[in-house]
Design a protein around this motif. Structure first.
Motif, PDB file in Angstrom:
ATOM      1  N   ASN A  74       0.806  -1.214   0.000  1.00  8.66           N
ATOM      2  CA  ASN A  74       0.000   0.000   0.000  1.00  8.66           C
ATOM      3  C   ASN A  74       0.847   1.275   0.000  1.00  8.66           C
ATOM      4  N   LEU A  75       2.152   1.164   0.297  1.00  8.75           N
ATOM      5  CA  LEU A  75       3.011   2.344   0.181  1.00  8.75           C
ATOM      6  C   LEU A  75       3.142   2.768  -1.281  1.00  8.75           C
ATOM      7  N   TYR A  90       4.919  14.993   0.449  1.00  8.67           N
ATOM      8  CA  TYR A  90       5.261  14.082  -0.656  1.00  8.67           C
ATOM      9  C   TYR A  90       4.525  14.424  -1.957  1.00  8.67           C
ATOM     10  N   PHE A 139      -7.016   2.263  -8.088  1.00 10.93           N
ATOM     11  CA  PHE A 139      -6.226   1.052  -7.811  1.00 10.93           C
ATOM     12  C   PHE A 139      -6.854  -0.165  -8.467  1.00 10.93           C
ATOM     13  N   ASN A 183      -7.694  11.884  -3.531  1.00 10.46           N
ATOM     14  CA  ASN A 183      -6.657  11.356  -2.657  1.00 10.46           C
ATOM     15  C   ASN A 183      -7.279  10.458  -1.600  1.00 10.46           C
ATOM     16  N   PHE A 212       5.099   6.707   4.745  1.00  8.90           N
ATOM     17  CA  PHE A 212       6.413   6.256   4.290  1.00  8.90           C
ATOM     18  C   PHE A 212       7.353   6.214   5.494  1.00  8.90           C
ATOM     19  N   PRO A 247      -4.004   5.933 -10.976  1.00  9.44           N
ATOM     20  CA  PRO A 247      -4.259   6.734  -9.769  1.00  9.44           C
ATOM     21  C   PRO A 247      -3.572   8.098  -9.792  1.00  9.44           C
ATOM     22  N   TYR A 248      -2.337   8.150 -10.373  1.00 13.14           N
ATOM     23  CA  TYR A 248      -1.586   9.405 -10.314  1.00 13.14           C
ATOM     24  C   TYR A 248      -2.106  10.454 -11.288  1.00 13.14           C
ATOM     25  N   GLN A 285       0.896   2.146  -3.557  1.00 15.96           N
ATOM     26  CA  GLN A 285      -0.401   2.732  -3.911  1.00 15.96           C
ATOM     27  C   GLN A 285      -0.513   4.152  -3.369  1.00 15.96           C
ATOM     28  N   ALA A 286      -0.015   4.358  -2.133  1.00 19.48           N
ATOM     29  CA  ALA A 286      -0.083   5.697  -1.549  1.00 19.48           C
ATOM     30  C   ALA A 286       0.709   6.683  -2.400  1.00 19.48           C
ATOM     31  N   ALA A 287       1.874   6.257  -2.876  1.00 17.63           N
ATOM     32  CA  ALA A 287       2.695   7.133  -3.711  1.00 17.63           C
ATOM     33  C   ALA A 287       1.944   7.480  -5.000  1.00 17.63           C
ATOM     34  N   ALA A 288       1.343   6.473  -5.627  1.00 17.90           N
ATOM     35  CA  ALA A 288       0.584   6.712  -6.856  1.00 17.90           C
ATOM     36  C   ALA A 288      -0.601   7.626  -6.579  1.00 17.90           C
ATOM     37  N   ASP A 289      -1.244   7.385  -5.450  1.00 22.21           N
ATOM     38  CA  ASP A 289      -2.409   8.187  -5.073  1.00 22.21           C
ATOM     39  C   ASP A 289      -2.033   9.663  -4.926  1.00 22.21           C
ATOM     40  N   LEU A 290      -0.808   9.913  -4.467  1.00 24.80           N
ATOM     41  CA  LEU A 290      -0.364  11.291  -4.259  1.00 24.80           C
ATOM     42  C   LEU A 290       0.258  11.887  -5.510  1.00 24.80           C
ATOM     43  N   PHE A 339      -5.495   5.848   3.825  1.00 28.93           N
ATOM     44  CA  PHE A 339      -5.509   4.389   3.828  1.00 28.93           C
ATOM     45  C   PHE A 339      -5.838   3.833   5.203  1.00 28.93           C
TER      46      PHE A 339
END
Lengths: 309, 346
Positions: free
Chosen positions: A209-210, B99, B53, B79, B88, B73-74, A212-217, B82
């Motif tokens: 999920n990290l 970030y 996703f 946003n 991170f 997603p990008y 995914q979190a990066a992609a989400d941001l 989770f």
């Protein structure tokens, strides 16, 4: 009440140890610590201590007269060359192994499931089941004129490319097996699993999920790789590179079987302690990889390689 | 009118499982919208379809009128917060929050200022230099929120964000989330399996079951007028009477549900407009403000009754004794005749 206290034999011993955790810990750790301290570190320090002894070139005798001559000798141009040649090869092998290992380790950690995962584990470790010597010698056959590689590039009409590679200064040579390129190929083959497994283990611990979190941001896959995956997997890369780097630094078989003449640190140590009996000089050479790895690790630490641990 | 998020005939199948099954849904701009359902009901998959996703197997997802199917997603203006925060671990709290700006190429100075402002918004102004590992669960939750909000998304997706927090903190965060949403005026889409959470915060709630939406309504409507037996049972507690039970136990010819707190437990006899049944008291749970009674009715059906503990009302009852239950007819909520809407589609 009395029945609870009446214990004999093994269970009495178990209960006694349970009440004394410190003693239990001592009993548990004593054997490995003794082994590590005496056999492992002891032999290393014995070797380093010898490196300060005097070797008489004439009588070929070692006398316990302390001297720094052996270390001074390391800086002789001839020995200097040996160190540089070895370090350059170790660095090249490490880099190539990292580049080859990362995608495979990434696939193994993130995508392979079920039998595919098992298949890749076995495939990566299978070469380790075979003896090092057998693998090294088998490569002499593979790289020989008329061997597998020769046949392969001839049948694809790539002779020109190989000839051109062999004509390059620094990596070339008369044939594949006597070129630095050949030596590099065999080194990379032999040590690659030692790079794949630590990287795979490190990537396994990066939660999906990290990413995914990066992609989400808003991070593109490349950005996510550079800012999240690579920094988190870097301890694994460093661990792998310690293996490939130090194993190459210390190897004395492959440099003899492949590549042009010119000693490596390993072959130098082998020659010094074996045929010449100059244990002090061999000891001094042994310190070189230890120092190089120490410097390497401190640089890696400064780069933040262990921040994610 | 343009919706913040709109599903049209949206489906997502994994192998043969229909995780999301032909769903239509419109979520308005500025709404606090909850997706409520048990695990495996498709609510999280719906959220992931909005985030990007997951990609739909069929149908469409529109975000502010723009088709989002196929967009990674990008490239989406949404946003996510989770479930387990996904901070991170190798970056400081401030770098985590910044970030999204960093990957967008915002300069260092501006990045730091905006991250600091964001941290102050979630009351973590002094924590910027710490590592996520040095924060408590509630603080990590706030960092995750700040990190998602710094991109000024028009839709914020929250995937069970309070699930890992203890009860007190959860209640406090519910209030903070709601007031944050009012303050920012952006659309919140909140996934939860906790009906209390969904009821207390949302403008509207969609109840998911087996990949479909059972009902979309305001919390009040959902509680007082559940459309299906599933909703009646999942949102709050309900005593659901199917057709047979309604007929044999209290002579009603339609299935209905009745909330435990609307049932009166006693011996005196029905009052004006009440109906009732008799049974055996099988358990009493003392819960402080209220007590919960379990009563086994004639045909073995177990009913729940909740009554406030005024004047130690509960002490009068003993387990195993026969009791009578009464409720006003208007408190009964009729249910759609088909017991489970999914049987027909399976």
């Amino acid at each position: 009440m009395s029945r609870m206290l009446e214990r004999r034999g093994l269970s009495a011993l178990t209960d006694a140890l349970y009440r004394r955790p410190a003693l239990w810990l001592f009993l548990l750790l004593a054997p490995p610590l003794l082994w590590f301290g005496l056999v492992y570190l002891g032999s290393l320090f014995a070797l380093l201590a010898q490196s300060f002894f005097t070797f008489d070139d004439f009588t070929m005798n070692v006398s316990p007269v302390l001297t720094l001559d052996n270390y001074r000798a390391l800086l002789d141009p001839a020995n200097h060359d040996v160190i540089l040649r070895t370090v350059a090869m170790a660095a090249a092998v490490t880099l190539a192994a990292a580049v080859l290992a990362f995608p495979l380790a990434y696939y193994m950690a993130r995508y392979a499931r079920g039998w595919r995962k098992g298949f890749f584990y076995v495939a990566v470790m299978l070469p380790m089941w075979a003896s090092y010597i057998v693998k090294a010698y088998s490569w002499t056959v593979i790289l020989a004129k008329g061997g597998l590689v020769y046949w392969f590039y001839r049948s694809f009409g790539l002779s020109g490319v190989v000839d051109w590679l062999l004509s390059l200064p620094g990596i070339g040579g008369d044939s594949l097996s006597t070129s630095t390129l050949g030596r590099f190929t065999v080194f990379t083959y032999i040590w690659l699993p030692f790079m794949i497994l630590p990287i795979q283990a490190a990537l396994e611990r990066v939660p999906g999920n990290l990413i995914q979190a990066a992609a989400d941001l808003g991070a593109t896959p490349f950005m996510a790789f550079r800012t999240v995956i690579l920094p988190l997997a870097f301890p694994g890369v460093v661990a792998g590179s310690i293996f490939t780097f130090s194993l190459t630094l210390g190897d004395y078989i492959i440099p003899q079987l492949f590549g042009p003449s010119g000693l490596f640190i390993g072959t130098m140590v082998y020659t010094m302690q074996g045929s010449i009996g100059n244990m002090p000089m061999a000891g001094a050479f042994t310190l070189v990889p230890v120092l190089i790895i120490a410097v390497y690790l401190s640089i890696a630490k400064r780069l933040g390689a262990f921040d994610a641990l | 009118m343009t919706y913040a998020v709109e599903f049209q005939n949206l489906s997502r199948t994994f192998d043969k499982v229909r995780a999301v099954d032909n769903v239509d849904l419109q979520i308005g701009e500025g709404e606090f919208f909850s997706m409520l359902g048990p695990s495996g009901s498709g609510k999280t998959t719906c959220l992931r379809l909005i985030a990007g996703f997951e990609q739909p197997s069929a149908g469409s997802v529109r975000i502010f009128g723009q088709e989002a199917a196929g967009l990674p997603p990008y490239r989406r203006d949404v946003n996510t917060v989770f479930q387990d925060y996904a901070l991170f671990p190798h970056m400081s709290v401030a770098d985590n929050v910044a970030y999204g700006l960093m990957v967008a190429g915002v300069g260092k100075r501006e990045r730091q200022e905006r991250a600091q402002a964001m941290l102050e918004l979630v009351k973590l102004g002094d924590y910027g230099q710490r590592r996520p590992a040095a924060l408590s669960g509630g603080q990590r939750q706030r960092v995750a929120l700040a990190r998602a909000l710094i991109k000024k998304p028009r839709v914020l997706l929250l995937d069970e964000p309070l699930g890992a927090l203890d009860l007190k903190l959860r209640e406090q965060m519910q209030i903070e989330l709601k007031s944050l949403q009012r303050q920012l005026g952006i659309t919140f889409i909140y996934v939860t399996h906790d009906q209390g959470e969904a009821l207390s915060m949302s403008d509207r709630v969609a109840v998911f079951n087996l990949g479909r939406i059972e009902q979309v309504a305001t919390p009040r409507e959902l509680y007082t007028r559940p459309a299906t037996a599933f909703v009646a049972d999942f949102v709050g507690t309900s005593n659901v009477f199917d057709h047979a039970a309604a007929q044999t136990l209290c002579g009603q010819d339609r299935p209905f549900s009745i909330r435990p707190e609307r049932i009166r437990i006693g011996q005196d006899g029905p009052r004006e407009g009440e109906i009732g049944l008799s049974g055996e008291l099988i358990d009493i749970q003392y819960l402080g403000a209220v007590s919960r009674f379990e009563v086994r009715a004639g045909n073995g059906k177990v009913l729940a009754v909740v009554s406030p503990n005024l004047d130690d009302h509960d002490v009068a009852f003993t387990v195993g004794a026969p009791v009578k239950l009464y409720w006003p007819q208007r408190a009964m909520h009729p249910l759609a005749p088909e017991e489970n809407g999914h049987v027909a589609h399976a």
